[in-house]
Scaffold this motif. Structure first.
Motif, PDB file in Angstrom:
ATOM      1  N   PRO A 240      19.590  -0.898  -1.438  1.00 15.72           N
ATOM      2  CA  PRO A 240      19.495  -1.853  -2.363  1.00 15.72           C
ATOM      3  C   PRO A 240      20.651  -2.138  -3.614  1.00 15.72           C
ATOM      4  CG  PRO A 240      17.853  -0.139  -2.479  1.00 15.72           C
ATOM      5  CD  PRO A 240      18.629  -0.063  -1.283  1.00 15.72           C
ATOM      6  N   PHE A 241      21.237  -0.994  -3.779  1.00 13.82           N
ATOM      7  CA  PHE A 241      22.282  -1.097  -4.887  1.00 13.82           C
ATOM      8  C   PHE A 241      23.518  -1.753  -4.281  1.00 13.82           C
ATOM      9  CE2 PHE A 241      20.501   3.133  -6.320  1.00 13.82           C
ATOM     10  CZ  PHE A 241      20.261   2.934  -7.512  1.00 13.82           C
ATOM     11  N   VAL A 242      23.595  -2.029  -3.264  1.00 11.45           N
ATOM     12  CA  VAL A 242      24.566  -2.842  -2.352  1.00 11.45           C
ATOM     13  C   VAL A 242      24.069  -4.111  -2.419  1.00 11.45           C
ATOM     14  CG1 VAL A 242      26.296  -3.246  -0.546  1.00 11.45           C
ATOM     15  CG2 VAL A 242      25.701  -0.982  -1.398  1.00 11.45           C
ATOM     16  N   ALA A 243      22.904  -4.345  -1.889  1.00 11.36           N
ATOM     17  CA  ALA A 243      22.307  -5.715  -2.120  1.00 11.36           C
ATOM     18  C   ALA A 243      22.131  -6.316  -3.234  1.00 11.36           C
ATOM     19  CB  ALA A 243      20.763  -5.669  -1.271  1.00 11.36           C
ATOM     20  N   ALA A 244      21.878  -5.328  -4.219  1.00  9.88           N
ATOM     21  CA  ALA A 244      21.956  -6.173  -5.619  1.00  9.88           C
ATOM     22  C   ALA A 244      23.287  -6.666  -6.095  1.00  9.88           C
ATOM     23  CB  ALA A 244      21.443  -4.952  -6.617  1.00  9.88           C
TER      24      ALA A 244
ATOM     25  N   CYS B 147       0.803  -1.315   0.037  1.00  7.23           N
ATOM     26  CA  CYS B 147       0.026  -0.096  -0.030  1.00  7.23           C
ATOM     27  C   CYS B 147       0.772   1.113   0.257  1.00  7.23           C
ATOM     28  CB  CYS B 147      -1.007   0.060   1.383  1.00  7.23           C
ATOM     29  SG  CYS B 147      -1.842   1.323   1.517  1.00  7.23           S
ATOM     30  N   TYR B 148       2.155   1.182   0.812  1.00  6.04           N
ATOM     31  CA  TYR B 148       2.713   2.687   0.929  1.00  6.04           C
ATOM     32  C   TYR B 148       3.709   2.721  -0.263  1.00  6.04           C
ATOM     33  CZ  TYR B 148       5.600   5.993   2.940  1.00  6.04           C
ATOM     34  OH  TYR B 148       6.314   7.321   3.390  1.00  6.04           O
ATOM     35  N   GLY B 149       4.543   1.356  -0.841  1.00  5.18           N
ATOM     36  CA  GLY B 149       5.028   1.633  -1.841  1.00  5.18           C
ATOM     37  C   GLY B 149       6.531   1.768  -1.548  1.00  5.18           C
ATOM     38  N   HIS B 150       7.176   1.703  -0.257  1.00  4.93           N
ATOM     39  CA  HIS B 150       8.565   2.038  -0.073  1.00  4.93           C
ATOM     40  C   HIS B 150       9.299   0.718  -0.396  1.00  4.93           C
ATOM     41  CE1 HIS B 150      12.235   2.056   2.585  1.00  4.93           C
ATOM     42  NE2 HIS B 150      11.865   3.340   2.283  1.00  4.93           N
ATOM     43  N   GLY B 151       8.573  -0.553  -0.100  1.00  3.13           N
ATOM     44  CA  GLY B 151       9.243  -1.594  -0.593  1.00  3.13           C
ATOM     45  C   GLY B 151       9.218  -2.144  -2.028  1.00  3.13           C
ATOM     46  N   THR B 152       8.438  -1.718  -2.774  1.00  3.14           N
ATOM     47  CA  THR B 152       8.114  -1.758  -4.036  1.00  3.14           C
ATOM     48  C   THR B 152       9.402  -0.882  -4.963  1.00  3.14           C
ATOM     49  OG1 THR B 152       5.925  -2.121  -4.301  1.00  3.14           O
ATOM     50  CG2 THR B 152       6.991  -1.509  -6.246  1.00  3.14           C
ATOM     51  N   PHE B 153       9.625   0.329  -4.441  1.00  4.08           N
ATOM     52  CA  PHE B 153      10.568   1.124  -4.749  1.00  4.08           C
ATOM     53  C   PHE B 153      11.997   0.665  -4.576  1.00  4.08           C
ATOM     54  CE2 PHE B 153      13.516   4.873  -4.971  1.00  4.08           C
ATOM     55  CZ  PHE B 153      12.679   5.916  -5.787  1.00  4.08           C
ATOM     56  N   VAL B 154      12.168  -0.240  -3.693  1.00  3.95           N
ATOM     57  CA  VAL B 154      13.587  -0.785  -3.013  1.00  3.95           C
ATOM     58  C   VAL B 154      13.915  -2.031  -3.898  1.00  3.95           C
ATOM     59  CG1 VAL B 154      14.573  -2.248  -1.228  1.00  3.95           C
ATOM     60  CG2 VAL B 154      13.769   0.183  -0.720  1.00  3.95           C
ATOM     61  N   ALA B 155      12.511  -2.824  -4.123  1.00  5.71           N
ATOM     62  CA  ALA B 155      12.809  -4.089  -4.963  1.00  5.71           C
ATOM     63  C   ALA B 155      13.198  -3.596  -6.323  1.00  5.71           C
ATOM     64  CB  ALA B 155      11.379  -4.755  -4.778  1.00  5.71           C
ATOM     65  N   GLY B 156      12.525  -2.480  -7.008  1.00  5.59           N
ATOM     66  CA  GLY B 156      12.991  -2.313  -8.236  1.00  5.59           C
ATOM     67  C   GLY B 156      14.251  -1.936  -8.433  1.00  5.59           C
ATOM     68  N   ILE B 157      14.971  -1.199  -7.593  1.00  6.14           N
ATOM     69  CA  ILE B 157      16.201  -0.878  -7.520  1.00  6.14           C
ATOM     70  C   ILE B 157      17.288  -2.248  -7.845  1.00  6.14           C
ATOM     71  CG2 ILE B 157      18.373   0.111  -6.444  1.00  6.14           C
ATOM     72  CD1 ILE B 157      16.443   1.845  -5.061  1.00  6.14           C
TER      73      ILE B 157
END
Length: 416
Positions: free
Chosen positions: A282-286, A118-128
């Motif tokens: 997420p750039f580092v996680a990726a 609903c909030y969108g923060h996790g989706t933004f992170v996952a997209g990176i």
């Protein structure tokens, strides 16, 4: 213009009621974007869902021009690696994430899934991390071959707790993730959270966490980033400098782009732009996913060390409390040969080998391993010294090649 996420329009300061709770040691967790915590809640809050964006960014974002992931994609795209996004959920119906997101786990509601947001923060992170290439846009995930395991530990920006964060990390480990992205922070240590991080390390899972955005509000220590097993990430801007909000300290490991980052909107086809250590992480996680895909025999601790050693190092003593070991470098993280790993890492079966040539750019890569350069220099210096000694000596003794007179060269203890 790509719209910004609403919370970054104004950066709010911690108000007096919140400071009182912080001083009392309340177990608060905030998403690591430029806003601050409010009171924790014990039930699902009435979070207003963010408005989906339908606007695409056509060009390649500055973050990708800086990190150049296309250099490493011929070797690995992160295939076979499951990255957990401990956050507000991930919208698995977003076109650029379709088919890449598992149902996941909601640690706040027993039996619920986490593949909505609903909030969108996790989706933004996952997209990176794992957004797929799409027509009409240059925005793509850094590790588009990876898959996402969403683990919901909060519904919005301010309702997380350290206990929920600890449960989420354990759920991510039990769900099969080998890399965990935590774009949230607590400002107090917790035995439960520390034990969850230790559990991940024992299971050979790398936790990558944001250092938070309170550098200008007292720079409080952020957890779980401050635990030694965790790869702690801060943010830089397009100018390469540390972002003013990005926290500093001796536990900071790496920095990555965290200002004006473009990624996916929930509930639509479009993109948003935002800033925060939430989005540097997420750039580092990726990048960790790229390494774990190409070098599957490395442990989580070795992956952490490899990312530190292969970063674009700043001048001066390392690690630097402002930027840690430097800016994450995906190409070097995958291709570098590190003496401390004791063996040359061959490409896994079916993977292209590490190229022995210099990377694109018209010249040698000045960021090559310092150890390899030092060893080469030492060998050359030794050869020069040996020749400087032997050539005059041979001249004094009138050395000749074997066969000139049927006799071997003259030798004694010094020349032998």
């Amino acid at each position: 213009m790509i719209p910004r996420r609403p919370e970054t329009v104004t950066r709010r300061r911690v108000g007096a009621p919140v400071l009182a709770r912080l001083l009392a040691g309340a177990a608060l967790v905030a998403l690591s974007a430029p806003f601050t915590v409010t009171a924790p809640v014990t039930a699902a809050p009435a979070i207003r869902c963010t408005t989906p964006s339908q606007q695409l960014l056509p060009e390649v974002p500055w973050t990708h021009r800086r990190l150049a992931p296309q250099r490493v994609w011929p070797l690995t795209r992160g295939d076979g690696v499951l990255v957990a996004v401990v956050d507000t959920g991930v919208d698995g119906a977003v076109p650029q994430l379709a088919g890449r997101v598992r149902r996941g786990v909601d640690v706040l509601t027993r039996g619920a899934f986490a593949d909505d947001d609903c909030y969108g923060h996790g989706t933004f992170v996952a997209g990176i991390i794992a957004a797929q290439p799409a027509p009409g846009t240059g925005m793509v995930g850094l590790a588009p071959g990876a898959r996402i395991l969403p683990v919901r530990q909060a519904y919005g920006p301010t309702d997380g707790t350290t206990s929920g964060l600890a449960r989420a990390i354990r759920a991510a480990v039990d769900g099969g993730a080998s890399v965990i992205n935590v774009s949230a922070s607590s400002f107090f240590p917790s035995d439960e959270l520390r034990q969850a991080v230790e559990y991940a390390a024992e299971q050979d899972v790398l936790v990558v966490a944001a250092v938070a955005n309170e550098a200008q509000q007292g720079n409080p220590t952020a957890y779980p980033a401050a635990y030694p097993e965790v790869l702690a990430v801060g943010a830089i801007g397009p100018d390469g400098r540390r972002s003013e909000f990005s926290e500093v300290g001796s536990y900071l490991d790496l920095v990555a782009p965290g200002v004006d980052v473009v990624s996916l909107s929930r509930g639509g086809i479009g993109h948003l732009v935002d800033s925060g250590t939430s989005y540097a992480t997420p750039f580092v996680a990726a990048t960790a996913a790229l390494v774990r895909s190409y070098h599957p025999n490395l442990t989580a601790a070795q992956v952490k060390r490899r990312l530190e050693r292969t970063a674009d190092h700043p001048g001066g003593k390392l690690p630097d409390p402002q930027v840690g070991w430097g800016v994450v470098n995906p190409y070097q993280a995958v291709t570098a040969i590190l003496a401390e790993e004791h063996t040359r890492l061959a490409a896994p079966a079916g993977q292209p080998p590490i190229p022995p040539v210099a990377p694109p750019g018209g010249g040698p890569d000045h960021r090559s391993s310092a150890i390899e350069f030092s060893v080469t220099a030492a060998v050359l210096a030794g050869l020069v010294a040996l020749l400087a000694y032997l050539i005059p000596l041979g001249t004094r003794r009138d050395w000749r090649s074997v066969g000139d007179s049927g006799d071997a060269p003259a030798r004694d203890g010094r020349a032998g």
